[in-house]
Write a protein that holds these residues in place. Sequence first.
Motif, PDB file in Angstrom:
ATOM      1  N   PRO A   1       0.824  -1.208   0.000  1.00  0.00           N
ATOM      2  CA  PRO A   1       0.000   0.000   0.000  1.00  0.00           C
ATOM      3  C   PRO A   1       0.864   1.268   0.000  1.00  0.00           C
ATOM      4  O   PRO A   1       1.966   1.282   0.540  1.00  0.00           O
ATOM      5  N   HIS A   2       0.340   2.309  -0.553  1.00  0.00           N
ATOM      6  CA  HIS A   2       1.093   3.548  -0.763  1.00  0.00           C
ATOM      7  C   HIS A   2       0.961   4.542   0.384  1.00  0.00           C
ATOM      8  O   HIS A   2       0.958   5.747   0.168  1.00  0.00           O
ATOM      9  N   PHE A   3       0.859   4.052   1.594  1.00  0.00           N
ATOM     10  CA  PHE A   3       0.770   4.908   2.774  1.00  0.00           C
ATOM     11  C   PHE A   3       2.182   5.228   3.265  1.00  0.00           C
ATOM     12  O   PHE A   3       3.011   4.328   3.389  1.00  0.00           O
ATOM     13  N   PRO A   4       2.459   6.478   3.597  1.00  0.00           N
ATOM     14  CA  PRO A   4       3.815   6.850   4.018  1.00  0.00           C
ATOM     15  C   PRO A   4       4.388   5.997   5.141  1.00  0.00           C
ATOM     16  O   PRO A   4       5.562   5.628   5.112  1.00  0.00           O
ATOM     17  N   PHE A   5       3.579   5.646   6.131  1.00  0.00           N
ATOM     18  CA  PHE A   5       4.104   4.930   7.301  1.00  0.00           C
ATOM     19  C   PHE A   5       4.576   3.514   6.980  1.00  0.00           C
ATOM     20  O   PHE A   5       5.208   2.873   7.814  1.00  0.00           O
ATOM     21  N   LEU A   6       4.326   3.017   5.779  1.00  0.00           N
ATOM     22  CA  LEU A   6       4.774   1.680   5.388  1.00  0.00           C
ATOM     23  C   LEU A   6       6.121   1.691   4.660  1.00  0.00           C
ATOM     24  O   LEU A   6       6.611   0.640   4.256  1.00  0.00           O
ATOM     25  N   TRP A   7       6.705   2.868   4.514  1.00  0.00           N
ATOM     26  CA  TRP A   7       7.942   3.015   3.738  1.00  0.00           C
ATOM     27  C   TRP A   7       9.067   3.504   4.645  1.00  0.00           C
ATOM     28  O   TRP A   7       8.820   4.066   5.707  1.00  0.00           O
ATOM     29  N   PRO A   8      10.328   3.332   4.239  1.00  0.00           N
ATOM     30  CA  PRO A   8      11.460   3.773   5.073  1.00  0.00           C
ATOM     31  C   PRO A   8      11.360   5.255   5.431  1.00  0.00           C
ATOM     32  O   PRO A   8      10.842   6.069   4.660  1.00  0.00           O
ATOM     33  N   LYS A   9      11.887   5.589   6.580  1.00  0.00           N
ATOM     34  CA  LYS A   9      11.732   6.918   7.174  1.00  0.00           C
ATOM     35  C   LYS A   9      12.039   8.100   6.251  1.00  0.00           C
ATOM     36  O   LYS A   9      11.205   9.000   6.154  1.00  0.00           O
ATOM     37  N   PRO A  10      13.176   8.139   5.575  1.00  0.00           N
ATOM     38  CA  PRO A  10      13.404   9.365   4.789  1.00  0.00           C
ATOM     39  C   PRO A  10      12.352   9.562   3.696  1.00  0.00           C
ATOM     40  O   PRO A  10      11.948  10.688   3.411  1.00  0.00           O
ATOM     41  N   TYR A  11      11.866   8.485   3.121  1.00  0.00           N
ATOM     42  CA  TYR A  11      10.836   8.584   2.073  1.00  0.00           C
ATOM     43  C   TYR A  11       9.482   8.908   2.693  1.00  0.00           C
ATOM     44  O   TYR A  11       8.726   9.728   2.159  1.00  0.00           O
ATOM     45  N   ALA A  12       9.178   8.261   3.803  1.00  0.00           N
ATOM     46  CA  ALA A  12       7.920   8.539   4.500  1.00  0.00           C
ATOM     47  C   ALA A  12       7.854  10.012   4.909  1.00  0.00           C
ATOM     48  O   ALA A  12       6.810  10.660   4.762  1.00  0.00           O
ATOM     49  N   ASP A  13       8.972  10.540   5.410  1.00  0.00           N
ATOM     50  CA  ASP A  13       9.013  11.952   5.800  1.00  0.00           C
ATOM     51  C   ASP A  13       8.769  12.855   4.587  1.00  0.00           C
ATOM     52  O   ASP A  13       8.032  13.840   4.678  1.00  0.00           O
ATOM     53  N   ALA A  14       9.371  12.518   3.455  1.00  0.00           N
ATOM     54  CA  ALA A  14       9.180  13.315   2.236  1.00  0.00           C
ATOM     55  C   ALA A  14       7.727  13.237   1.757  1.00  0.00           C
ATOM     56  O   ALA A  14       7.153  14.242   1.321  1.00  0.00           O
ATOM     57  N   MET A  15       7.124  12.051   1.844  1.00  0.00           N
ATOM     58  CA  MET A  15       5.722  11.906   1.450  1.00  0.00           C
ATOM     59  C   MET A  15       4.822  12.743   2.348  1.00  0.00           C
ATOM     60  O   MET A  15       3.864  13.367   1.879  1.00  0.00           O
ATOM     61  N   ARG A  16       5.133  12.773   3.648  1.00  0.00           N
ATOM     62  CA  ARG A  16       4.354  13.607   4.572  1.00  0.00           C
ATOM     63  C   ARG A  16       4.506  15.089   4.247  1.00  0.00           C
ATOM     64  O   ARG A  16       3.550  15.862   4.368  1.00  0.00           O
ATOM     65  N   ILE A  17       5.699  15.492   3.844  1.00  0.00           N
ATOM     66  CA  ILE A  17       5.897  16.889   3.417  1.00  0.00           C
ATOM     67  C   ILE A  17       4.996  17.194   2.226  1.00  0.00           C
ATOM     68  O   ILE A  17       4.347  18.241   2.163  1.00  0.00           O
ATOM     69  N   ALA A  18       4.950  16.269   1.279  1.00  0.00           N
ATOM     70  CA  ALA A  18       4.084  16.458   0.109  1.00  0.00           C
ATOM     71  C   ALA A  18       2.619  16.557   0.538  1.00  0.00           C
ATOM     72  O   ALA A  18       1.888  17.437   0.064  1.00  0.00           O
ATOM     73  N   LEU A  19       2.182  15.672   1.414  1.00  0.00           N
ATOM     74  CA  LEU A  19       0.793  15.716   1.882  1.00  0.00           C
ATOM     75  C   LEU A  19       0.490  17.019   2.616  1.00  0.00           C
ATOM     76  O   LEU A  19      -0.569  17.633   2.413  1.00  0.00           O
ATOM     77  N   ASN A  20       1.414  17.463   3.458  1.00  0.00           N
ATOM     78  CA  ASN A  20       1.207  18.735   4.166  1.00  0.00           C
ATOM     79  C   ASN A  20       1.139  19.910   3.202  1.00  0.00           C
ATOM     80  O   ASN A  20       0.339  20.826   3.398  1.00  0.00           O
ATOM     81  N   LEU A  21       1.962  19.874   2.160  1.00  0.00           N
ATOM     82  CA  LEU A  21       1.904  20.929   1.150  1.00  0.00           C
ATOM     83  C   LEU A  21       0.564  20.901   0.420  1.00  0.00           C
ATOM     84  O   LEU A  21      -0.047  21.940   0.181  1.00  0.00           O
ATOM     85  N   ARG A  22       0.100  19.706   0.095  1.00  0.00           N
ATOM     86  CA  ARG A  22      -1.207  19.580  -0.562  1.00  0.00           C
ATOM     87  C   ARG A  22      -2.302  20.186   0.318  1.00  0.00           C
ATOM     88  O   ARG A  22      -3.149  20.945  -0.165  1.00  0.00           O
ATOM     89  N   TYR A  23      -2.296  19.840   1.603  1.00  0.00           N
ATOM     90  CA  TYR A  23      -3.299  20.397   2.507  1.00  0.00           C
ATOM     91  C   TYR A  23      -3.162  21.910   2.630  1.00  0.00           C
ATOM     92  O   TYR A  23      -4.162  22.624   2.703  1.00  0.00           O
ATOM     93  N   ALA A  24      -1.946  22.410   2.651  1.00  0.00           N
ATOM     94  CA  ALA A  24      -1.736  23.863   2.729  1.00  0.00           C
ATOM     95  C   ALA A  24      -2.272  24.563   1.482  1.00  0.00           C
ATOM     96  O   ALA A  24      -2.688  25.720   1.551  1.00  0.00           O
ATOM     97  N   LEU A  25      -2.275  23.868   0.359  1.00  0.00           N
ATOM     98  CA  LEU A  25      -2.738  24.458  -0.903  1.00  0.00           C
ATOM     99  C   LEU A  25      -4.248  24.306  -1.134  1.00  0.00           C
ATOM    100  O   LEU A  25      -4.761  24.778  -2.145  1.00  0.00           O
ATOM    101  N   ILE A  26      -4.959  23.678  -0.219  1.00  0.00           N
ATOM    102  CA  ILE A  26      -6.400  23.496  -0.421  1.00  0.00           C
ATOM    103  C   ILE A  26      -7.134  24.817  -0.665  1.00  0.00           C
ATOM    104  O   ILE A  26      -7.911  24.916  -1.618  1.00  0.00           O
TER     105      ILE A  26
END
Length: 164
Positions: free
Chosen positions: A98-123
Amino acid sequence: QLFNVPNSNRYFSLNRAWIPGMARLGSTVWTGDIDATWESLQKTPGLILSYSLAGMPYVTCDIGGFNGNTTALLLTRWYFLGVFIPIMRIHSTLDATPHFPFLWPKPYADAMRIALNLRYALIPYHYSLTYKMRQDGRLVIRPVFARYPNYPLTTQVFLDGDIL
């Protein structure tokens, strides 16, 4: 029937197929079950632009690819593409990780969370773009040459409103 729904109600429908004019009814389409490959990621901006220019401005894709397993780096790049397309939809086959950040290694998961936070900031920005599109027909996502006519034709660079 749908035309009688009060304007205060919001209708949303995700579809595999579409016809021009469906967007005014709140319909969204996705690019189909694409592969979890760099080639699919590279082609996706062009597909999304094509749908938008053909009259379907609410378009998305399977972030990370649907068919096959992705890699942490590829999935992270998909997430950042998803930030700037009209609908961000993360989806995969049951056979893939599954493509959930918490299932991937930390540096990638952290980057995915940054992307998600940016998406939410752009709503609020994306809501404003959708409102402007409703008012004057200006597409949410469009090719660069729509704003900069002398820019070389490409589908690898696009505008999300005025964000390049």
